[in-house]
Design a protein around this motif. Sequence first.
Motif, short mmCIF file in Angstrom:
data_model
loop_
_atom_site.label_atom_id
_atom_site.label_comp_id
_atom_site.label_asym_id
_atom_site.label_seq_id
_atom_site.Cartn_x
_atom_site.Cartn_y
_atom_site.Cartn_z
N LEU A 53 4.89 -10.02 2.30
CA LEU A 53 5.67 -8.95 2.43
C LEU A 53 4.67 -7.74 1.70
O LEU A 53 4.03 -7.97 0.60
CB LEU A 53 6.73 -9.12 1.75
CG LEU A 53 7.99 -9.63 2.43
CD1 LEU A 53 7.93 -10.87 2.80
CD2 LEU A 53 9.48 -9.53 1.44
N ALA A 55 5.29 -4.28 -0.33
CA ALA A 55 6.29 -3.70 -0.75
C ALA A 55 5.74 -2.73 -1.93
O ALA A 55 4.50 -3.02 -2.53
CB ALA A 55 7.45 -4.75 -1.46
N HIS A 97 2.51 1.29 8.13
CA HIS A 97 3.64 1.73 7.64
C HIS A 97 4.23 2.76 8.47
O HIS A 97 5.06 3.42 7.99
CB HIS A 97 3.73 1.93 6.15
CG HIS A 97 3.79 0.71 5.32
ND1 HIS A 97 2.59 -0.04 4.92
CD2 HIS A 97 5.01 0.15 4.72
CE1 HIS A 97 3.27 -1.09 4.22
NE2 HIS A 97 4.50 -1.05 3.84
N CYS A 137 6.95 -2.84 4.19
CA CYS A 137 8.49 -2.50 3.61
C CYS A 137 8.16 -1.37 2.65
O CYS A 137 9.28 -0.87 2.16
CB CYS A 137 8.94 -3.72 2.80
SG CYS A 137 9.33 -5.27 3.58
N ALA A 138 7.09 -0.86 2.39
CA ALA A 138 6.67 0.02 1.13
C ALA A 138 7.40 1.48 1.72
O ALA A 138 7.16 1.94 2.91
CB ALA A 138 5.51 0.16 0.82
N TRP A 147 14.84 -0.45 -5.75
CA TRP A 147 14.26 -1.75 -5.15
C TRP A 147 15.25 -2.80 -5.75
O TRP A 147 15.03 -4.24 -5.65
CB TRP A 147 12.97 -2.15 -5.42
CG TRP A 147 12.15 -1.31 -4.55
CD1 TRP A 147 11.37 0.03 -4.91
CD2 TRP A 147 11.40 -1.43 -3.19
NE1 TRP A 147 10.60 0.24 -3.78
CE2 TRP A 147 10.56 -0.35 -2.90
CE3 TRP A 147 11.89 -2.67 -2.52
CZ2 TRP A 147 10.13 -0.46 -1.59
CZ3 TRP A 147 11.01 -2.75 -0.97
CH2 TRP A 147 10.39 -1.64 -0.87
N TYR A 154 15.68 -2.76 -0.99
CA TYR A 154 15.65 -4.13 -1.29
C TYR A 154 16.38 -5.19 -0.04
O TYR A 154 15.59 -6.15 0.39
CB TYR A 154 16.51 -4.64 -2.43
CG TYR A 154 16.45 -5.96 -2.91
CD1 TYR A 154 15.31 -6.77 -3.59
CD2 TYR A 154 17.60 -6.83 -2.46
CE1 TYR A 154 15.69 -8.04 -4.09
CE2 TYR A 154 17.83 -8.18 -2.50
CZ TYR A 154 16.75 -8.78 -3.38
OH TYR A 154 16.81 -10.00 -3.75
N ALA A 157 13.92 -5.07 2.79
CA ALA A 157 12.76 -5.96 2.67
C ALA A 157 13.22 -7.56 2.80
O ALA A 157 12.71 -8.23 3.67
CB ALA A 157 12.20 -5.90 1.37
N VAL A 175 4.25 -12.05 -1.95
CA VAL A 175 4.74 -10.67 -2.13
C VAL A 175 3.39 -9.53 -2.55
O VAL A 175 3.00 -10.02 -3.68
CB VAL A 175 5.89 -10.13 -2.54
CG1 VAL A 175 6.20 -8.73 -2.61
CG2 VAL A 175 6.98 -11.08 -2.10
N TRP A 177 2.83 -6.26 -4.04
CA TRP A 177 3.69 -5.35 -4.80
C TRP A 177 2.80 -4.14 -5.47
O TRP A 177 1.93 -4.54 -6.49
CB TRP A 177 4.44 -5.89 -5.85
CG TRP A 177 5.30 -4.88 -6.34
CD1 TRP A 177 5.18 -4.49 -7.74
CD2 TRP A 177 6.79 -4.33 -6.05
NE1 TRP A 177 6.11 -3.60 -8.29
CE2 TRP A 177 7.27 -3.63 -7.07
CE3 TRP A 177 7.54 -4.56 -4.98
CZ2 TRP A 177 8.32 -2.70 -7.01
CZ3 TRP A 177 8.64 -3.73 -4.71
CH2 TRP A 177 8.87 -2.75 -6.05
#
Length: 287
Positions: A53, A55, A97, A137-138, A147, A154, A157, A175, A177
């Motif tokens: 992920l 994010a 993205h 997902c960002a 989030w 959230y 995601a 993840v 992040w």
Amino acid sequence: MKPARQPLRLLLAAVGAAAMLSFLLLLAPPQNLSFFSSYSYSPYAHRPKLLFLLAGQSNMAGRGAVLHPLPEPYLPHPRILRLAASRRWVPAAPPLHADIDTHKTCGLGPAMPFAHRLLLRGHHVDDELLVLGLVPCAVGGTRIWMWAKGQPLYESAVARARAAVADGGGSIGGVLWFQGESDTIEIDDATSYGGKMERLVADLRADLQLPNLLVIQVGLASGEGNYTDIVREAQKNINIPNVLLVDAMGLPLRDDQLHLSTEAQLQLGNMLAEAYLKFNSSRGSML
């Protein structure tokens, strides 16, 4: 009256052309490589994947300038896939993205060099070719409270993570992040950052039913406000198992002094990959 028909005909043609142009503008196709890759087929689309992920906010979504030609770590690879906004697996090509962080112009981020580095180090998992699935997902400009469990970012995601696992199987490797620049503006946001981050990790692990989910957070290289040091300190002081910190401080920034340059994003991708590989090595993993 016949001579008057020609101008009328031209006028009607112009109106028709303007209407068609307006229609095409409303379609707003992304002007980037991922628009084309979304129509490409990958023979690995339904194979089990090692999933990640992606994010956070803009520096994870990617604001590095798109170079021509692309550096090798940003080139598409048949075993690096991206979960599109439609939740279809497509060959990964930057900007990753473009159909997720749709209100800004996305560029190069850290995920493609991260994925390329993993492929170099782990060609097989359980006698199968390693296939990587990136799950963007960002969204740029987001604060950490956006989030929190129950908030749209959230929930989206988590839904995308579940969809990624369901389509072809595989497992979530972690993840990545990168977020917090927007939480440096207000002192209350900065001082509460650590607690919100810990809550986020706990909620993700519970909702994805992965109590040991790896989270690699990027220590801020910049901030939008005057409280960057407070957020950075909060990031360093998060003491939860399987939460790692990769510090981006000192990596080169773009002229806006907020977003990482293309060179920095490439370096960060390698740093994230090394952190992941070192973590797995300590657990006896082959990758």
